[in-house]
Design a protein around this motif. Structure first.
Motif, PDB file in Angstrom:
ATOM      1  N   SER A   6       2.711  -2.500   6.356  1.00  0.00           N
ATOM      2  CA  SER A   6       2.714  -1.110   5.926  1.00  0.00           C
ATOM      3  C   SER A   6       1.293  -0.609   5.731  1.00  0.00           C
ATOM      4  O   SER A   6       0.479  -1.256   5.081  1.00  0.00           O
ATOM      5  CB  SER A   6       3.483  -0.969   4.617  1.00  0.00           C
ATOM      6  OG  SER A   6       3.360   0.342   4.130  1.00  0.00           O
ATOM      7  N   ASN A   8       1.077   2.892   5.268  1.00  0.00           N
ATOM      8  CA  ASN A   8       1.335   4.233   4.761  1.00  0.00           C
ATOM      9  C   ASN A   8       1.484   4.213   3.249  1.00  0.00           C
ATOM     10  O   ASN A   8       2.072   3.305   2.681  1.00  0.00           O
ATOM     11  CB  ASN A   8       2.626   4.790   5.367  1.00  0.00           C
ATOM     12  CG  ASN A   8       2.523   4.929   6.862  1.00  0.00           C
ATOM     13  OD1 ASN A   8       1.518   5.392   7.367  1.00  0.00           O
ATOM     14  ND2 ASN A   8       3.553   4.528   7.576  1.00  0.00           N
ATOM     15  N   GLU A   9       0.961   5.236   2.624  1.00  0.00           N
ATOM     16  CA  GLU A   9       1.129   5.387   1.187  1.00  0.00           C
ATOM     17  C   GLU A   9       2.243   6.382   0.915  1.00  0.00           C
ATOM     18  O   GLU A   9       2.478   7.296   1.706  1.00  0.00           O
ATOM     19  CB  GLU A   9      -0.173   5.884   0.567  1.00  0.00           C
ATOM     20  CG  GLU A   9      -1.304   4.889   0.664  1.00  0.00           C
ATOM     21  CD  GLU A   9      -2.571   5.385  -0.032  1.00  0.00           C
ATOM     22  OE1 GLU A   9      -2.528   6.445  -0.676  1.00  0.00           O
ATOM     23  OE2 GLU A   9      -3.582   4.685   0.082  1.00  0.00           O
ATOM     24  N   THR A  10       2.923   6.206  -0.196  1.00  0.00           N
ATOM     25  CA  THR A  10       3.921   7.171  -0.628  1.00  0.00           C
ATOM     26  C   THR A  10       3.212   8.493  -0.914  1.00  0.00           C
ATOM     27  O   THR A  10       2.159   8.511  -1.544  1.00  0.00           O
ATOM     28  CB  THR A  10       4.632   6.666  -1.896  1.00  0.00           C
ATOM     29  OG1 THR A  10       5.273   5.423  -1.598  1.00  0.00           O
ATOM     30  CG2 THR A  10       5.655   7.662  -2.399  1.00  0.00           C
ATOM     31  N   LYS A  12       3.656  12.666  -2.263  1.00  0.00           N
ATOM     32  CA  LYS A  12       4.497  13.600  -3.008  1.00  0.00           C
ATOM     33  C   LYS A  12       4.950  14.697  -2.053  1.00  0.00           C
ATOM     34  O   LYS A  12       4.166  15.205  -1.256  1.00  0.00           O
ATOM     35  CB  LYS A  12       3.732  14.207  -4.182  1.00  0.00           C
ATOM     36  CG  LYS A  12       4.628  15.083  -5.053  1.00  0.00           C
ATOM     37  CD  LYS A  12       4.017  15.341  -6.393  1.00  0.00           C
ATOM     38  CE  LYS A  12       4.914  16.122  -7.323  1.00  0.00           C
ATOM     39  NZ  LYS A  12       5.875  17.012  -6.781  1.00  0.00           N
ATOM     40  N   TYR A  23       9.342  12.119  -3.529  1.00  0.00           N
ATOM     41  CA  TYR A  23       8.336  11.254  -2.921  1.00  0.00           C
ATOM     42  C   TYR A  23       8.840  10.760  -1.573  1.00  0.00           C
ATOM     43  O   TYR A  23      10.030  10.487  -1.404  1.00  0.00           O
ATOM     44  CB  TYR A  23       8.015  10.079  -3.853  1.00  0.00           C
ATOM     45  CG  TYR A  23       7.459  10.575  -5.162  1.00  0.00           C
ATOM     46  CD1 TYR A  23       6.101  10.825  -5.296  1.00  0.00           C
ATOM     47  CD2 TYR A  23       8.295  10.868  -6.229  1.00  0.00           C
ATOM     48  CE1 TYR A  23       5.587  11.334  -6.483  1.00  0.00           C
ATOM     49  CE2 TYR A  23       7.782  11.377  -7.421  1.00  0.00           C
ATOM     50  CZ  TYR A  23       6.437  11.600  -7.532  1.00  0.00           C
ATOM     51  OH  TYR A  23       5.927  12.107  -8.698  1.00  0.00           O
ATOM     52  N   ASP A  25       8.254   8.206   1.858  1.00  0.00           N
ATOM     53  CA  ASP A  25       7.676   7.045   2.537  1.00  0.00           C
ATOM     54  C   ASP A  25       7.998   7.171   4.016  1.00  0.00           C
ATOM     55  O   ASP A  25       9.170   7.293   4.402  1.00  0.00           O
ATOM     56  CB  ASP A  25       8.281   5.734   2.010  1.00  0.00           C
ATOM     57  CG  ASP A  25       7.800   5.394   0.623  1.00  0.00           C
ATOM     58  OD1 ASP A  25       6.575   5.381   0.408  1.00  0.00           O
ATOM     59  OD2 ASP A  25       8.648   5.143  -0.253  1.00  0.00           O
ATOM     60  N   ASN A  26       6.963   7.162   4.854  1.00  0.00           N
ATOM     61  CA  ASN A  26       7.143   7.272   6.293  1.00  0.00           C
ATOM     62  C   ASN A  26       7.517   5.904   6.879  1.00  0.00           C
ATOM     63  O   ASN A  26       6.858   4.906   6.605  1.00  0.00           O
ATOM     64  CB  ASN A  26       5.859   7.784   6.943  1.00  0.00           C
ATOM     65  CG  ASN A  26       6.035   8.031   8.417  1.00  0.00           C
ATOM     66  OD1 ASN A  26       6.965   8.702   8.829  1.00  0.00           O
ATOM     67  ND2 ASN A  26       5.150   7.475   9.205  1.00  0.00           N
ATOM     68  N   HIS A  42      12.685   9.897  -1.914  1.00  0.00           N
ATOM     69  CA  HIS A  42      13.079   9.537  -3.277  1.00  0.00           C
ATOM     70  C   HIS A  42      13.091  10.804  -4.126  1.00  0.00           C
ATOM     71  O   HIS A  42      12.053  11.455  -4.279  1.00  0.00           O
ATOM     72  CB  HIS A  42      12.078   8.553  -3.885  1.00  0.00           C
ATOM     73  CG  HIS A  42      11.749   7.392  -2.989  1.00  0.00           C
ATOM     74  ND1 HIS A  42      12.467   6.229  -2.997  1.00  0.00           N
ATOM     75  CD2 HIS A  42      10.776   7.239  -2.056  1.00  0.00           C
ATOM     76  CE1 HIS A  42      11.944   5.384  -2.119  1.00  0.00           C
ATOM     77  NE2 HIS A  42      10.925   5.987  -1.530  1.00  0.00           N
ATOM     78  N   THR A 104      17.995   8.227  -3.513  1.00  0.00           N
ATOM     79  CA  THR A 104      17.126   7.922  -2.384  1.00  0.00           C
ATOM     80  C   THR A 104      17.979   7.892  -1.120  1.00  0.00           C
ATOM     81  O   THR A 104      19.089   7.346  -1.124  1.00  0.00           O
ATOM     82  CB  THR A 104      16.437   6.551  -2.573  1.00  0.00           C
ATOM     83  OG1 THR A 104      15.643   6.595  -3.756  1.00  0.00           O
ATOM     84  CG2 THR A 104      15.562   6.195  -1.386  1.00  0.00           C
TER      85      THR A 104
END
Length: 131
Positions: A6, A8-10, A12, A23, A25-26, A42, A104
């Motif tokens: 991973s 990618n960062e989460t 907003k 939030y 996540d890609n 999320h 989610t």
């Protein structure tokens, strides 16, 4: 075996697209080889999308919590883990968590020829949310 780390960062969710704290996540971005995209979204309690449509429709898979989904002119329905929701191309709808639960889901859809996965509308009002 192949492990894809991973990177990618989460992030907003943008205030223009969501009410409350959401939030993202890609999982898979569109590319030259495929117009398909996948994200995990999320929702905190009470958070929800704005009204929106998808040019090629959308499929949601609920993984956690309890949420709602509403469509223009229809009733609001509760969704739970394991539920799969198919949204038709151009169908005006919204989705999010209940007022007392997180929710989610995995969202899967295809971008259009202009690179857009959705057309965003107005925020869902509290009255529309509580139906």
């Amino acid at each position: 075996m192949q492990v894809i780390k991973s990177r990618n960062e989460t992030i907003k969710g943008p205030d223009d697209w969501f009410t409350g704290d959401v939030y993202i996540d890609n999982i898979k971005s569109p590319s030259d080889a495929s117009r398909f995209m996948v994200v995990i979204i999320h929702f905190t309690p009470g958070a929800r999308t704005s009204w929106h449509t998808h040019p090629h429709g959308q499929t949601l898979y609920v993984t956690e919590g309890v949420g709602y989904i509403g469509r223009r002119g229809g009733k609001v329905e509760e969704i739970r883990p394991g539920d799969i929701v198919h949204i038709e191309p151009g169908e005006d709808h919204w989705h999010g968590a209940t007022a007392t639960n997180f929710m989610t889901h995995i969202a899967m859809n295809e971008i259009d020829e202009n690179g857009s996965p959705a057309t965003w509308g107005q925020h869902v009002t509290d009255e529309e949310y509580r139906q």
